[in-house]
Design an enzyme around this catalytic site. Sequence first.
Site, PDB file in Angstrom:
ATOM      1  N   PRO A  59      19.442  12.173 -16.188  1.00  0.00           N
ATOM      2  CA  PRO A  59      19.090  13.518 -16.656  1.00  0.00           C
ATOM      3  C   PRO A  59      18.289  14.252 -15.599  1.00  0.00           C
ATOM      4  CG  PRO A  59      18.642  11.876 -18.354  1.00  0.00           C
ATOM      5  CD  PRO A  59      18.970  11.118 -17.098  1.00  0.00           C
ATOM      6  N   CYS A  60      18.631  15.490 -15.377  1.00  0.00           N
ATOM      7  CA  CYS A  60      17.996  16.270 -14.306  1.00  0.00           C
ATOM      8  C   CYS A  60      17.785  17.692 -14.767  1.00  0.00           C
ATOM      9  CB  CYS A  60      18.861  16.232 -13.051  1.00  0.00           C
ATOM     10  SG  CYS A  60      17.909  15.873 -11.560  1.00  0.00           S
TER      11      CYS A  60
END
Length: 368
Positions: free
Chosen positions: A86-87
């Site tokens: 996740p970014c």
Amino acid sequence: MSPRRRSPKIAAVDLFCGAGGLTHGLIEAGIDVRAGIDLDPACRYPFEQNNGSAKFVERDVKDLGANDLRPFFKGSDYTLLAGCAPCQPFSTYSRSGRSKKRELDWQLVSNFGELVSDLQPDLVSMENVTQLADHDVFAKFLDHLDGYHISWSAIECTQLGIPQTRRRLVLLASRLGPDNLSLSNIVEPARTVRQTISELPVIAAGQQDAEDRLHTASSLSQLNMRRIEASRPGGTWRDWPPDLLASCHRKMSGASYPSVYGRMEWDAPSPTITTQCFGYGNGRFGHPEQDRAISLREAAMLQTFPRTYRFVPDDEPVRFNVLGRLIGNAVPVKLGEAVGRTLVRHVGAPGSGKPPQKRAVPQYLFEL
């Protein structure tokens, strides 16, 4: 008659596995995914229900070490560590008021790199937002790939037969050599919204299909019903009569968001499917023809999940926020399949004979 030669066996662990989009694609390509790891307990049911013997492990990747993963690779010819960390800080859909905790999400990319350094898998696959390549965290991730041949590029998902405009950074790395380590040879015919969801039963806003609980659409207020009735496929809120405009549309800032409250077009790809794709006001998520937002099933199919992919047990309610998150955050299945097909070709095509010998190699970095 000579004995039949077997193809090399790639065993994989999928980090940040979510609902199993990447895993399902890898399995379709012939890769033996042994486990998926994610912190979100809502991922367990869809991941295990749809992906054979792959085991869901509810763990924080930050707490994992190489010894936690090695048992999953026993008996394989080659090992693959794959994932989509996740970014959110880099996402174009992130909000300006995000918390410090979300600012630290990019640390998960570093955790992924540290696991690669410790585990030294034969193969690595990482998928993420394209903006990641412009930040130091990506350069540091590449530092963890010392000894690997590396291929990375920004991929437009429509080129892989995904009916959705979605650009993603895809990185492949191998300790075996540079040959066939690119997605460039995989090009699928473009697909449209019509080809993907037009055969689903007609439902109204707020209605659920009797045969498929995931084919359910969120309710619309009376005002939003009037708005979608005034909307045309591919159009914008600028097509509406003045009395339907919201205050944000009357401001100059509203000019930057023409696709909000928009309808999809039948004969074009959909916009990027997000975690809020079930809401008509959250983007161009109106159905091309029916007066409603797309259903959760339609969103999943635009992410190239099979129509039969199960996301929630029969005895649990369908929660839009939970399932929208799982669907919107997923790696499109066909992107995972393209990655898997590339890696299978890389290690040796079926019937090609004895798997190639593992060997240490110098780093070879190129951008497509």
